[in-house]
Design a protein around this motif. Sequence first.
Motif, mmCIF file in Angstrom:
data_model
loop_
_atom_site.group_PDB
_atom_site.id
_atom_site.type_symbol
_atom_site.label_atom_id
_atom_site.label_comp_id
_atom_site.label_asym_id
_atom_site.label_seq_id
_atom_site.Cartn_x
_atom_site.Cartn_y
_atom_site.Cartn_z
ATOM 1 N N TRP A 398 51.626 21.779 -1.490
ATOM 2 C CA TRP A 398 53.076 21.979 -1.143
ATOM 3 C C TRP A 398 53.668 20.591 -1.393
ATOM 4 N N GLU A 399 52.882 19.412 -0.872
ATOM 5 C CA GLU A 399 53.344 18.060 -1.244
ATOM 6 C C GLU A 399 53.632 17.728 -2.810
ATOM 7 N N LEU A 400 52.668 18.179 -3.643
ATOM 8 C CA LEU A 400 52.922 18.070 -5.128
ATOM 9 C C LEU A 400 53.960 18.963 -5.507
ATOM 10 N N GLU A 401 54.398 20.036 -4.951
ATOM 11 C CA GLU A 401 55.470 20.811 -5.269
ATOM 12 C C GLU A 401 56.680 19.926 -4.981
ATOM 13 N N LYS A 402 56.811 19.242 -3.895
ATOM 14 C CA LYS A 402 57.826 18.658 -3.604
ATOM 15 C C LYS A 402 58.149 17.465 -4.528
ATOM 16 N N ASN A 403 57.151 16.846 -4.920
ATOM 17 C CA ASN A 403 57.079 15.625 -5.955
ATOM 18 C C ASN A 403 57.336 15.973 -7.578
ATOM 19 N N ARG A 404 57.380 17.232 -7.591
ATOM 20 C CA ARG A 404 57.575 17.589 -8.938
ATOM 21 C C ARG A 404 58.887 17.330 -9.748
ATOM 22 N N LEU A 405 59.897 17.082 -8.688
ATOM 23 C CA LEU A 405 61.241 16.648 -9.151
ATOM 24 C C LEU A 405 61.587 15.327 -8.556
ATOM 25 N N LYS A 406 62.207 14.346 -9.260
ATOM 26 C CA LYS A 406 62.699 13.123 -8.850
ATOM 27 C C LYS A 406 64.041 12.881 -9.205
ATOM 28 N N SER A 407 64.691 12.554 -7.753
ATOM 29 C CA SER A 407 66.264 12.551 -8.173
ATOM 30 C C SER A 407 66.520 10.930 -8.272
ATOM 31 N N GLU A 408 67.506 10.925 -9.335
ATOM 32 C CA GLU A 408 67.948 9.572 -9.504
ATOM 33 C C GLU A 408 69.547 9.662 -9.501
ATOM 34 N N GLU A 409 70.240 8.456 -9.190
ATOM 35 C CA GLU A 409 71.566 8.553 -9.021
ATOM 36 C C GLU A 409 71.914 7.941 -10.363
ATOM 37 N N GLY A 410 73.007 8.337 -10.942
ATOM 38 C CA GLY A 410 73.434 7.991 -12.303
ATOM 39 C C GLY A 410 74.703 8.322 -12.918
ATOM 40 N N TYR A 411 74.971 8.471 -14.183
ATOM 41 C CA TYR A 411 76.179 8.970 -14.830
ATOM 42 C C TYR A 411 75.551 9.460 -16.015
ATOM 43 N N LEU A 412 76.333 10.788 -16.355
ATOM 44 C CA LEU A 412 76.207 11.608 -17.431
ATOM 45 C C LEU A 412 77.027 11.358 -18.582
ATOM 46 N N TYR A 413 76.761 10.615 -19.750
ATOM 47 C CA TYR A 413 77.612 10.512 -20.794
ATOM 48 C C TYR A 413 77.398 11.595 -21.740
ATOM 49 N N ARG A 442 72.858 18.276 -27.818
ATOM 50 C CA ARG A 442 73.930 18.158 -27.120
ATOM 51 C C ARG A 442 74.959 17.136 -27.256
ATOM 52 N N ARG A 443 74.265 15.955 -27.717
ATOM 53 C CA ARG A 443 75.144 14.542 -27.720
ATOM 54 C C ARG A 443 75.475 14.061 -26.461
ATOM 55 N N CYS A 444 74.380 14.102 -25.545
ATOM 56 C CA CYS A 444 74.518 13.592 -24.120
ATOM 57 C C CYS A 444 73.338 12.965 -23.470
ATOM 58 N N PHE A 445 73.611 11.858 -22.673
ATOM 59 C CA PHE A 445 72.435 11.339 -22.100
ATOM 60 C C PHE A 445 72.750 10.956 -20.554
ATOM 61 N N PHE A 446 71.630 10.638 -20.031
ATOM 62 C CA PHE A 446 72.051 10.422 -18.310
ATOM 63 C C PHE A 446 71.343 8.851 -18.056
ATOM 64 N N GLY A 447 72.219 7.860 -17.604
ATOM 65 C CA GLY A 447 71.999 6.614 -17.543
ATOM 66 C C GLY A 447 71.992 6.291 -15.949
ATOM 67 N N SER A 448 71.110 5.315 -15.566
ATOM 68 C CA SER A 448 71.054 4.768 -14.459
ATOM 69 C C SER A 448 72.221 4.021 -13.875
ATOM 70 N N LEU A 449 72.210 4.341 -12.345
ATOM 71 C CA LEU A 449 73.508 3.683 -11.785
ATOM 72 C C LEU A 449 73.771 2.142 -12.001
ATOM 73 N N ASP A 450 72.613 1.557 -12.235
ATOM 74 C CA ASP A 450 72.654 -0.044 -12.497
ATOM 75 C C ASP A 450 73.359 -0.346 -13.774
ATOM 76 N N GLY A 451 73.140 0.647 -14.760
ATOM 77 C CA GLY A 451 73.551 0.286 -16.188
ATOM 78 C C GLY A 451 75.064 0.890 -16.508
ATOM 79 N N HIS A 452 75.520 1.516 -15.582
ATOM 80 C CA HIS A 452 76.929 2.132 -15.924
ATOM 81 C C HIS A 452 77.972 0.993 -16.149
#
Length: 467
Positions: A398-413, A442-452
């Motif tokens: 159940w712990e591994l299940e929680k850790n399968r996804l990792k959230s990051e704040e940023g911007y979608l270009y 789809r000509r898109c990428f997701f960048g971190s908050l620091d690099g915006h």
Amino acid sequence: MPSVDPSTDATEEGPHILLAFLQSQSQNALTRLYQKPSSCLSLFRLMRPLERQLIMNLLWLESPIPVSMMASWITREGRKAYNDALATLASLHVVPKSTSKLALNPTFKTSLRHAITGGDVSGSFGAPVGSDRQYPAPSVEALDAYALERWETILHYMVSSGTGQHPTRPSQEVLFLLQRSGLMTNMHGGALQITSSGFQFLLHTPHAQLWELLLQYLHMVEERQMDLVEVSSFLLMLSTMELGREYSTESLSTTQLAMLADLRNYGLIWQRNPSSNQFSPSRLATTLTSCAPPLPILNKAGIGSQTQGFIVLETNYRLYAYTDNPLQIAVLNLFVTLKSRFPNLVIGAITRESVKKALANGITAEQIISYLTTHAHPQMRKNNPLLPVTVQDQIRLWELEKNRLKSEEGYLYTAFASQADYEYVLNYAKQLDVVLWENPSRRCFFGSLDGHANIRGFIERRTAGNV
């Protein structure tokens, strides 16, 4: 001298939390601390087996010995453990950082010799009150009940914060320490709320919990204009006192007298009244450097019980807790779905939802398993393995299940005018090492908050024709 195989003694754990703190102190401060035989004996108790053995090998030698001689007693398999132990002793200035000779710090050696033989230890282990006292000393049972009540007040306040319950509120000094240690935080409206670290703290053993708070107390010494050496030596002196005896405050320094009020709040010290010139250490204090449990489990008659295990866990995830202690029930509620409650029994189950709730609060799977193991009922201890393997594995899954996804704040270009524009901006973002995800089709990428800021400025310059 027989050869030493450190691999049989050394543990994988690092030095005790207090020793790790003292390693950061100056040699002058440690030498002052080592002037007290009680401090040296207490620190000796906190050291790992191999470190204690090395000290005993050097304690009664009158002159230094070559490092090569000591090394000849060590087996090849134990070389790393030996070097780690020697490095710990050197960082504590118990032995010199020398590559040629080995000898104990003269102050440490003299004090530890006095502590072991009973010579010249006047005042170092406290000043017991004589038989001419005005009132009888408190009983061990009364001290245990007092310590348990004070300590559980702190823990119950933590576990009940944010639930709408209103348990007994600890003193303001205790609440300030809980905030400074990061176990609780001040929410809007002034109410205190337990933090992720606080939830983890609740699953630690009482000994580890106590030292975590005392270490934060030591970190606050300078801003309170107190002498760190006097504070440390008094805590270590308490650990060598006898449970059930009263001691005089006349030999204590101003700093140590000021500590009595703080230690009463934590349940380490009992006094008949705040102005009394006598005090009694509770079991919380006398076991600070001991492997004995710092708190008894009291039955309804207020008598200490030696049986600390109360949890029975079945392979079907059902859990039976033979307790009526509100604190123990509240801690179980952190990771167990409670279903029924009887006068001396609580029934619940470990479910996916209850474990996910615990994980969201910062509690790890290993901490849950460790808590269940530590508090397993004596009947469970006949099992091998102690806890059902299926339950242990499922909690970890159940712990591994929680850790399968990792959230990051940023911007979608996205919505680039052409493939060339997309690749040009993407390559620039990759040079900055801020690309977290990309989808060329789809000509898109997701960048971190620091690099915006940099990416946006780059796109604006390119649009203006400056790039």
